[in-house]
Write a protein that holds these residues in place. Structure first.
Motif, mmCIF file in Angstrom:
data_model
loop_
_atom_site.group_PDB
_atom_site.id
_atom_site.type_symbol
_atom_site.label_atom_id
_atom_site.label_comp_id
_atom_site.label_asym_id
_atom_site.label_seq_id
_atom_site.Cartn_x
_atom_site.Cartn_y
_atom_site.Cartn_z
ATOM 1 N N PHE A 1 0.832 -1.198 0.000
ATOM 2 C CA PHE A 1 0.000 0.000 0.000
ATOM 3 C C PHE A 1 0.878 1.265 0.000
ATOM 4 O O PHE A 1 0.658 2.194 -0.781
ATOM 5 N N LEU A 2 1.895 1.292 0.877
ATOM 6 C CA LEU A 2 2.790 2.457 0.948
ATOM 7 C C LEU A 2 3.539 2.649 -0.372
ATOM 8 O O LEU A 2 3.763 3.783 -0.811
ATOM 9 N N ASN A 3 3.936 1.554 -0.991
ATOM 10 C CA ASN A 3 4.634 1.655 -2.276
ATOM 11 C C ASN A 3 3.731 2.206 -3.370
ATOM 12 O O ASN A 3 4.170 2.944 -4.241
ATOM 13 N N LYS A 4 2.452 1.834 -3.332
ATOM 14 C CA LYS A 4 1.506 2.271 -4.366
ATOM 15 C C LYS A 4 1.164 3.750 -4.241
ATOM 16 O O LYS A 4 1.059 4.456 -5.235
ATOM 17 N N VAL A 5 0.950 4.232 -3.005
ATOM 18 C CA VAL A 5 0.359 5.570 -2.851
ATOM 19 C C VAL A 5 1.343 6.670 -2.460
ATOM 20 O O VAL A 5 1.072 7.848 -2.696
ATOM 21 N N CYS A 6 2.495 6.325 -1.860
ATOM 22 C CA CYS A 6 3.346 7.366 -1.258
ATOM 23 C C CYS A 6 4.287 8.036 -2.254
ATOM 24 O O CYS A 6 4.920 7.381 -3.077
ATOM 25 N N ILE B 1 19.872 5.324 -7.328
ATOM 26 C CA ILE B 1 18.788 6.285 -7.595
ATOM 27 C C ILE B 1 18.290 6.159 -9.031
ATOM 28 O O ILE B 1 17.092 6.216 -9.300
ATOM 29 N N ALA B 2 19.205 5.940 -9.957
ATOM 30 C CA ALA B 2 18.809 5.784 -11.368
ATOM 31 C C ALA B 2 17.864 4.595 -11.520
ATOM 32 O O ALA B 2 16.866 4.664 -12.249
ATOM 33 N N ARG B 3 18.166 3.528 -10.781
ATOM 34 C CA ARG B 3 17.314 2.333 -10.860
ATOM 35 C C ARG B 3 15.925 2.627 -10.300
ATOM 36 O O ARG B 3 14.913 2.256 -10.881
ATOM 37 N N PHE B 4 15.891 3.338 -9.173
ATOM 38 C CA PHE B 4 14.583 3.637 -8.575
ATOM 39 C C PHE B 4 13.805 4.655 -9.393
ATOM 40 O O PHE B 4 12.591 4.584 -9.491
ATOM 41 N N TYR C 1 8.105 3.445 -0.004
ATOM 42 C CA TYR C 1 8.698 2.664 1.090
ATOM 43 C C TYR C 1 9.917 1.872 0.623
ATOM 44 O O TYR C 1 10.942 1.835 1.318
ATOM 45 N N ASP C 2 9.826 1.228 -0.539
ATOM 46 C CA ASP C 2 10.955 0.440 -1.038
ATOM 47 C C ASP C 2 12.206 1.293 -1.196
ATOM 48 O O ASP C 2 13.308 0.850 -0.890
ATOM 49 N N PHE C 3 12.002 2.529 -1.696
ATOM 50 C CA PHE C 3 13.159 3.426 -1.858
ATOM 51 C C PHE C 3 13.785 3.717 -0.494
ATOM 52 O O PHE C 3 15.005 3.652 -0.328
ATOM 53 N N TRP C 4 12.928 4.041 0.498
ATOM 54 C CA TRP C 4 13.468 4.315 1.831
ATOM 55 C C TRP C 4 14.219 3.096 2.365
ATOM 56 O O TRP C 4 15.335 3.210 2.877
ATOM 57 N N TYR C 5 13.602 1.911 2.269
ATOM 58 C CA TYR C 5 14.198 0.704 2.838
ATOM 59 C C TYR C 5 15.538 0.401 2.179
ATOM 60 O O TYR C 5 16.551 0.184 2.855
ATOM 61 N N GLU C 6 15.560 0.380 0.851
ATOM 62 C CA GLU C 6 16.790 0.043 0.131
ATOM 63 C C GLU C 6 17.879 1.094 0.389
ATOM 64 O O GLU C 6 19.050 0.753 0.541
ATOM 65 N N SER C 7 17.486 2.373 0.440
ATOM 66 C CA SER C 7 18.493 3.422 0.650
ATOM 67 C C SER C 7 19.052 3.367 2.065
ATOM 68 O O SER C 7 20.244 3.595 2.280
ATOM 69 N N ALA D 1 13.815 4.919 -12.567
ATOM 70 C CA ALA D 1 13.248 4.186 -13.709
ATOM 71 C C ALA D 1 12.004 3.415 -13.291
ATOM 72 O O ALA D 1 11.085 3.212 -14.077
ATOM 73 N N ASN D 2 11.966 2.994 -11.999
ATOM 74 C CA ASN D 2 10.838 2.199 -11.523
ATOM 75 C C ASN D 2 9.732 3.031 -10.882
ATOM 76 O O ASN D 2 8.802 2.501 -10.315
ATOM 77 N N ALA D 3 9.850 4.363 -10.951
ATOM 78 C CA ALA D 3 8.832 5.214 -10.312
ATOM 79 C C ALA D 3 7.455 4.877 -10.860
ATOM 80 O O ALA D 3 7.306 4.490 -12.006
ATOM 81 N N SER D 4 6.449 5.058 -10.009
ATOM 82 C CA SER D 4 5.090 4.679 -10.423
ATOM 83 C C SER D 4 4.620 5.568 -11.567
ATOM 84 O O SER D 4 5.159 6.628 -11.826
ATOM 85 N N LYS D 5 3.579 5.104 -12.251
ATOM 86 C CA LYS D 5 3.079 5.828 -13.424
ATOM 87 C C LYS D 5 2.151 6.967 -13.038
ATOM 88 O O LYS D 5 1.542 7.589 -13.882
ATOM 89 N N SER D 6 1.980 7.231 -11.733
ATOM 90 C CA SER D 6 1.088 8.296 -11.294
ATOM 91 C C SER D 6 1.654 9.654 -11.709
ATOM 92 O O SER D 6 2.811 9.771 -12.114
#
Length: 526
Positions: free
Chosen positions: A214-219, A269-272, A237-243, A274-279
Motif C-alpha cells: 500500500f505504501l509503495n503504491k500511494v506514497c 537512484i537511477a534504478r529507482f 517505502y521500497d526506496f526508503w528501505y533500500e536506501s 526508472a521504476n517510479a510509479s506511473k502516477s
C-alpha cells in the motif's frame, strides 16, 4: 498546507521526537513509518490537534480543512450511515441540521428567514446540494449497498462500520487527509479502490500503515520516525528501505572512497527513478531523487529479527497429495471435496471466500484436526512445521521463554537456545520472561523461532504477519522467499503474497481455482 514547526513531544523524561520541522505539500502522500512505540500515531494526533505538543506548533493554512480517519468504530451508533459520512465535513453537517431545524419551526419568523437565507448561501458554497449523492457514491465504491445508506450505524455489520468511517474521512475533498492504518479490516477490493483514490487525490495525504505494498503504491514521500527525529525522504517505502540498507552498508565500509560511494548512490537512484510509479507524481519524484546528496541518507536505527528457515534434508519428488477433503463444523460445510497435489518447489498462497476454510484446511494438513472425508498422502522425506493463526494454546504453560523454546530444540544447551532468542530480538533477561504473559508480536517471533529450530522442509503459515511491526514483516518475507522447501500459506500482506507465492489456490463456495501464477497475475486474471 499543513506545517509542523519545532514540534517536540515528551512523556515524562522520554522524548518521542524533538524539533520536527516539516511542510506537508499539496499533491503529496506522506507515509509515516517507524518501529513500534516510535510515535507514529502520536505524531498524527499532534497534526490533527487532538494532542498538544510539548513544544512547537502545527498550523493549517487559513480556509483549509483537515479530515482524520476516526478509530472508534462505535462512536456514531445513533446516527444514520448517510449522516455519519456527511459529518466528515462538520461545517456542512451543522448547517444542514440548523437549516432543517429552522424550516421545521411552526412559527417561522422574518429573522428565521434571514438566518435561513445566510445558511443556504454558505450551504451552496460548500456544495451541499450534492452532499448526499457524493456520500452515496463513496459508500457504493466501498461496497456499502444502497439499502444500508439510511440505516443506523448500530444496525450494520462491524466490517461495514470501518468502511463508513473511511468514507467519512474522504468526504468533501478535504485539503489535508490523515489516515492511521486505513487498510486494517478492509477487504482486498476496498483496499484496491482506496489505493486508486489516493493516487488520484490532488490534496495532501499523511498515512500510517504497516502495509508495504500500500505504501509503495500511494506514497510520494516517506517520513521516518527514528533517532528521536522525523526525517522526510522522497520516494516510496521500497526506496526508503533500500536506501537505508545502502547507507548502513556504506557506513560499515568506512575506507571506501567518497567518489565510489557517490557512484553507488547514483546507480541506485537511477534504478529507482526508472521504476517510479506511473502516477502524475512520477516526474517530480524522479527530479527530487536525482538531487539527493550522499549525506542525506542515514542508516536506520531499526532492529530486524533474523528469520532463516533451513531444512535438515531436501524433499524428495513426492511431496503431498490432498485427496477429497471435506469438513463440516457446527452444521456448516467449511471444506467440500478439496483436492490438490503439492509439487517440488511449490509455494502456494491460499485465498478463500470463507476465511475459516483456510484455517481448517491448514489444521487438517498440520495434523491438528481430522477431516470428515478424504485423505492426505505425504512423501516419505517430508517433515512439516505449522504456524497457527491463533497461537495462544502454545503459550498456556508455566515456563520462561528459554524453557519454552528448549523443548523444540535439538540442542538443549541454554546458551544455544538464548542465542536463538537473541536473533529474534529477545536480549538479556527478556529471554527469561514468562511465556504466558508476552505480547502478540512476541508470541509470533517465538513461533517463528520454533519453526526455524524444527529443520522442517514443509512449512504451513496461517497469517504469519499478524501483530508484527514492519521490520519483522520484512524479515519474515525474506525468510519465506529464500526458503528452499515447500510452503503453504495465507496472508493479508499483499507484498509478502506477491513475492513468495508461485501458485495460487482460491477456495470458492462452488469450486476451487488452482493456477501457477503470482498473486498480481492472479488478480489480473480475476
Amino acid at each position: 498546507m499543513l506545517t509542523a514547526t519545532g514540534v517536540t513531544v515528551r512523556f515524562g523524561k522520554r522524548v518521542l521526537f524533538e524539533d520536527v520541522n516539516i511542510k506537508f505539500g499539496k499533491g503529496n502522500c506522506y507515509g509515516i513509518i517507524g518501529a513500534n512505540g516510535a510515535g507514529k500515531s502520536t505524531f498524527l494526533k499532534v497534526l490533527s490537534g487532538e494532542l498538544e505538543p510539548s513544544k512547537g506548533e502545527v498550523s493549517l493554512e487559513k480556509g483549509e480543512r483537515l479530515s482524520i480517519l476516526k478509530q472508534d468504530h462505535f462512536a456514531f451508533e445513533e446516527y444514520t450511515v448517510m449522516d455519519t459520512v456527511i459529518m466528515g465535513n462538520k461545517e456542512l453537517y451543522d448547517i444542514m441540521k440548523e437549516k432543517d431545524a429552522i424550516y421545521m419551526k411552526p412559527d417561522f419568523s422574518e429573522e428565521d428567514g434571514m438566518k435561513a437565507a445566510k445558511l443556504e448561501e454558505r450551504f451552496a458554497e460548500l456544495d451541499g446540494w450534492n452532499a448526499e449523492s457524493d456520500a452515496a457514491m463513496l459508500l457504493n465504491d466501498l461496497g456499502i449497498i444502497p439499502e444500508n445508506h439510511y440505516k443506523l450505524m448500530s444496525e450494520i455489520e462491524a466490517r461495514d462500520k470501518v468502511k463508513v468511517l473511511l468514507a467519512q474521512a474522504l468526504f468533501g475533498n478535504p485539503d489535508v487527509l490523515l489516515l492511521d492504518e486505513p487498510t486494517n479490516d478492509l477487504d482486498l477490493k476496498s483496499i484496491n479502490w482506496l489505493q486508486e483514490f489516493l493516487i488520484n487525490f490532488e490534496n495532501t495525504v499523511i498515512v500510517v500503515s504497516h502495509d508495504r505494498y500500500f505504501l509503495n503504491k500511494v506514497c510520494t514521500h516517506i517520513a521516518d520516525v527514528d533517532f528521536g527525529k522525523i526525517k522526510v525522504y522522497p520516494g516510496n517505502y521500497d526506496f526508503w528501505y533500500e536506501s537505508s540498507q545502502l547507507a548502513l552498508k556504506q557506513m560499515k565500509e568506512q575506507n571506501k572512497k567518497k567518489e565510489e560511494k557517490i557512484k553507488e548512490l547514483q546507480d541506485f537512484i537511477a534504478r529507482f527513478s526508472a521504476n517510479a510509479s506511473k502516477s502524475k507524481q512520477a516526474t517530480s519524484r524522479k527530479k527530487t531523487l536525482e538531487k539527493i546528496e550522499l549525506d542525506e541518507i542515514k542508516p536506520s536505527n531499526r532492529k530486524y529479527p533474523y528469520v532463516d528457515f533451513k531444512p535438515d534434508r531436501e524433499p524428495g519428488k513426492e511431496i503431498l497429495q490432498v485427496k477429497n477433503i471435506s469438513k463440516t463444523i457446527n452444521g456448516e460445510k467449511i471444506l467440500d471435496n478439496i483436492s490438490f497435489t503439492v509439487k517440488t518447489g511449490d509455494k502456494i498462497a491460499f485465498l478463500a471466500d470463507n476465511e475459516n476454510a483456510k484455517t481448517v484446511l491448514f489444521q487438517i494438513i498440520a495434523g491438528e484436526m481430522e477431516p470428515d472425508e478424504g485423505e492426505l498422502i505425504w512423501g516419505t522425506t517430508i517433515t512439516k512445521s505449522y504456524f497457527p493463526k491463533d497461537n495462544n494454546y502454545l503459550f498456556d504453560v508455566d515456563e520462561n521463554l528459554t524453557e519454552w523454546l528448549r523443548k523444540y530444540s535439538k540442542d538443549p544447551d541454554e546458551t544455544y537456545v538464548r542465542g536463538f532468542l537473541g536473533r529474534m530480538l529477545f536480549s538479556g533477561d527478556e529471554s527469561l520472561k514468562q511465556a504466558r504473559v508476552i505480547s502478540g508480536g512476541e508470541k509470533v517471533r517465538c513461533v517463528l523461532a520454533k519453526m526455524m529450530l524444527s529443520g522442517a522442509n514443509f512449512l504451513i503459515f496461517d497469517e504469519p504477519t499478524n501483530h508484527l511491526d514492519m521490520e519483522s514483516i520484512t524479515s519474515v518475507n525474506d525468510g519465506m522467499s529464500k526458503f528452499k522447501g515447500n510452503i503453504l500459506f495465507t496472508s493479508h500482506d499483499h507484498q509478502l503474497t506477491q513475492t513468495v507465492a508461485n501458485r495460487i489456490i482460491d477456495i470458492k463456495a462452488d469450486k476451487v481455482i488452482d493456477r501457477e501464477v503470482t498473486y498480481n497475475e492472479y488478480l489480473g486474471i480475476e
